[in-house]
Design a protein around this motif. Structure first.
Motif, PDB file in Angstrom:
ATOM      1  N   VAL A  18       0.815  -1.216   0.000  1.00 28.66           N
ATOM      2  CA  VAL A  18       0.000   0.000   0.000  1.00 28.66           C
ATOM      3  C   VAL A  18       0.847   1.264   0.000  1.00 28.66           C
ATOM      4  O   VAL A  18       0.313   2.359  -0.128  1.00 28.66           O
ATOM      5  CB  VAL A  18      -0.976   0.026   1.205  1.00 28.66           C
ATOM      6  CG1 VAL A  18      -1.984  -1.085   1.101  1.00 28.66           C
ATOM      7  CG2 VAL A  18      -0.231  -0.042   2.517  1.00 28.66           C
TER       8      VAL A  18
ATOM      9  N   SER B 146       0.869   6.672  -0.316  1.00 30.44           N
ATOM     10  CA  SER B 146       0.105   5.468  -0.624  1.00 30.44           C
ATOM     11  C   SER B 146       0.029   5.260  -2.136  1.00 30.44           C
ATOM     12  O   SER B 146       0.261   6.187  -2.921  1.00 30.44           O
ATOM     13  CB  SER B 146      -1.302   5.564  -0.050  1.00 30.44           C
ATOM     14  OG  SER B 146      -2.059   6.501  -0.778  1.00 30.44           O
ATOM     15  N   VAL B 147      -0.317   4.059  -2.516  1.00 29.98           N
ATOM     16  CA  VAL B 147      -0.498   3.744  -3.931  1.00 29.98           C
ATOM     17  C   VAL B 147      -1.590   4.640  -4.521  1.00 29.98           C
ATOM     18  O   VAL B 147      -1.441   5.175  -5.615  1.00 29.98           O
ATOM     19  CB  VAL B 147      -0.842   2.247  -4.119  1.00 29.98           C
ATOM     20  CG1 VAL B 147      -1.217   1.951  -5.564  1.00 29.98           C
ATOM     21  CG2 VAL B 147       0.316   1.373  -3.691  1.00 29.98           C
ATOM     22  N   GLY B 148      -2.675   4.837  -3.770  1.00 31.77           N
ATOM     23  CA  GLY B 148      -3.765   5.682  -4.245  1.00 31.77           C
ATOM     24  C   GLY B 148      -3.340   7.109  -4.468  1.00 31.77           C
ATOM     25  O   GLY B 148      -3.702   7.734  -5.479  1.00 31.77           O
ATOM     26  N   GLU B 149      -2.563   7.672  -3.552  1.00 32.56           N
ATOM     27  CA  GLU B 149      -2.072   9.046  -3.700  1.00 32.56           C
ATOM     28  C   GLU B 149      -1.133   9.153  -4.893  1.00 32.56           C
ATOM     29  O   GLU B 149      -1.211  10.104  -5.683  1.00 32.56           O
ATOM     30  CB  GLU B 149      -1.351   9.492  -2.429  1.00 32.56           C
ATOM     31  CG  GLU B 149      -2.268   9.677  -1.249  1.00 32.56           C
ATOM     32  CD  GLU B 149      -1.531   9.800   0.069  1.00 32.56           C
ATOM     33  OE1 GLU B 149      -2.144  10.351   0.996  1.00 32.56           O
ATOM     34  OE2 GLU B 149      -0.364   9.341   0.177  1.00 32.56           O
TER      35      GLU B 149
ATOM     36  N   CYS C  90      -1.077   7.297  -7.548  1.00 33.74           N
ATOM     37  CA  CYS C  90      -1.848   7.157  -8.778  1.00 33.74           C
ATOM     38  C   CYS C  90      -2.677   8.411  -9.055  1.00 33.74           C
ATOM     39  O   CYS C  90      -2.791   8.834 -10.206  1.00 33.74           O
ATOM     40  CB  CYS C  90      -2.745   5.932  -8.715  1.00 33.74           C
ATOM     41  SG  CYS C  90      -1.809   4.395  -8.740  1.00 33.74           S
ATOM     42  N   ALA C  91      -3.245   8.995  -8.017  1.00 36.59           N
ATOM     43  CA  ALA C  91      -4.022  10.220  -8.198  1.00 36.59           C
ATOM     44  C   ALA C  91      -3.143  11.343  -8.725  1.00 36.59           C
ATOM     45  O   ALA C  91      -3.564  12.119  -9.588  1.00 36.59           O
ATOM     46  CB  ALA C  91      -4.678  10.628  -6.882  1.00 36.59           C
ATOM     47  N   TYR C  92      -1.924  11.429  -8.248  1.00 39.02           N
ATOM     48  CA  TYR C  92      -1.015  12.491  -8.678  1.00 39.02           C
ATOM     49  C   TYR C  92      -0.484  12.249 -10.090  1.00 39.02           C
ATOM     50  O   TYR C  92      -0.430  13.166 -10.899  1.00 39.02           O
ATOM     51  CB  TYR C  92       0.156  12.619  -7.695  1.00 39.02           C
ATOM     52  CG  TYR C  92       1.096  13.749  -8.030  1.00 39.02           C
ATOM     53  CD1 TYR C  92       0.796  15.048  -7.660  1.00 39.02           C
ATOM     54  CD2 TYR C  92       2.272  13.513  -8.730  1.00 39.02           C
ATOM     55  CE1 TYR C  92       1.645  16.096  -7.980  1.00 39.02           C
ATOM     56  CE2 TYR C  92       3.131  14.547  -9.047  1.00 39.02           C
ATOM     57  CZ  TYR C  92       2.817  15.836  -8.675  1.00 39.02           C
ATOM     58  OH  TYR C  92       3.660  16.872  -9.005  1.00 39.02           O
TER      59      TYR C  92
ATOM     60  N   PRO D  82      -3.161   4.247 -13.753  1.00 41.11           N
ATOM     61  CA  PRO D  82      -4.234   3.404 -13.225  1.00 41.11           C
ATOM     62  C   PRO D  82      -3.758   2.610 -12.006  1.00 41.11           C
ATOM     63  O   PRO D  82      -2.695   1.971 -12.040  1.00 41.11           O
ATOM     64  CB  PRO D  82      -4.573   2.466 -14.369  1.00 41.11           C
ATOM     65  CG  PRO D  82      -3.907   3.021 -15.576  1.00 41.11           C
ATOM     66  CD  PRO D  82      -2.793   3.885 -15.114  1.00 41.11           C
ATOM     67  N   GLU D  83      -4.524   2.653 -10.941  1.00 43.96           N
ATOM     68  CA  GLU D  83      -4.145   1.981  -9.698  1.00 43.96           C
ATOM     69  C   GLU D  83      -3.998   0.478  -9.893  1.00 43.96           C
ATOM     70  O   GLU D  83      -3.120  -0.143  -9.300  1.00 43.96           O
ATOM     71  CB  GLU D  83      -5.181   2.285  -8.619  1.00 43.96           C
ATOM     72  CG  GLU D  83      -4.696   1.975  -7.236  1.00 43.96           C
ATOM     73  CD  GLU D  83      -5.571   2.560  -6.152  1.00 43.96           C
ATOM     74  OE1 GLU D  83      -5.547   1.999  -5.045  1.00 43.96           O
ATOM     75  OE2 GLU D  83      -6.272   3.555  -6.391  1.00 43.96           O
ATOM     76  N   ARG D  84      -4.815  -0.091 -10.733  1.00 43.21           N
ATOM     77  CA  ARG D  84      -4.739  -1.536 -10.979  1.00 43.21           C
ATOM     78  C   ARG D  84      -3.386  -1.918 -11.593  1.00 43.21           C
ATOM     79  O   ARG D  84      -2.778  -2.918 -11.206  1.00 43.21           O
ATOM     80  CB  ARG D  84      -5.870  -1.955 -11.908  1.00 43.21           C
ATOM     81  CG  ARG D  84      -5.852  -3.433 -12.254  1.00 43.21           C
ATOM     82  CD  ARG D  84      -7.067  -3.796 -13.003  1.00 43.21           C
ATOM     83  NE  ARG D  84      -8.168  -3.727 -12.036  1.00 43.21           N
ATOM     84  CZ  ARG D  84      -9.347  -4.269 -12.209  1.00 43.21           C
ATOM     85  NH1 ARG D  84      -9.617  -4.902 -13.309  1.00 43.21           N
ATOM     86  NH2 ARG D  84     -10.267  -4.193 -11.293  1.00 43.21           N
TER      87      ARG D  84
ATOM     88  N   ALA E 279      -0.591  -1.488  -8.927  1.00 43.55           N
ATOM     89  CA  ALA E 279      -0.658  -2.586  -7.964  1.00 43.55           C
ATOM     90  C   ALA E 279      -0.112  -3.875  -8.579  1.00 43.55           C
ATOM     91  O   ALA E 279       0.587  -4.638  -7.911  1.00 43.55           O
ATOM     92  CB  ALA E 279      -2.088  -2.784  -7.490  1.00 43.55           C
TER      93      ALA E 279
END
Length: 68
Positions: free
Chosen positions: A4, A42-45, A47-49, A53-55, A58
């Motif tokens: 994560v 985090s991975v989400g942050e 990817c958002a920046y 794609p989060e997938r 990951a």
């Protein structure tokens, strides 16, 4: 358990940049989200920046270290 947190080595591998450029990228992500300089990204942050794609990120992180 899935990873994560993004470390500079991971960011370098994912983006194809060098380690130092990846450290600067993570610094920009922290600044963008108003996080302290010693906070994890985090991975989400990440990817958002970056708009990645989060997938896919990951999936790249799930590969064994030998392939990275």
């Amino acid at each position: 358990m899935p990873q994560v947190v993004i470390y500079p080595k991971d960011a370098a591998t994912i983006t194809g940049n060098g380690y130092d450029a990846a450290k600067r990228l993570l610094q920009r992500v922290r600044a963008h989200f108003g996080k302290a300089t010693d906070s994890y990204v985090s991975v989400g942050e990440f990817c958002a920046y970056t708009g990645l794609p989060e997938r896919e990120v990951a999936a790249a992180l799930a590969q064994p270290l030998i392939n990275r």
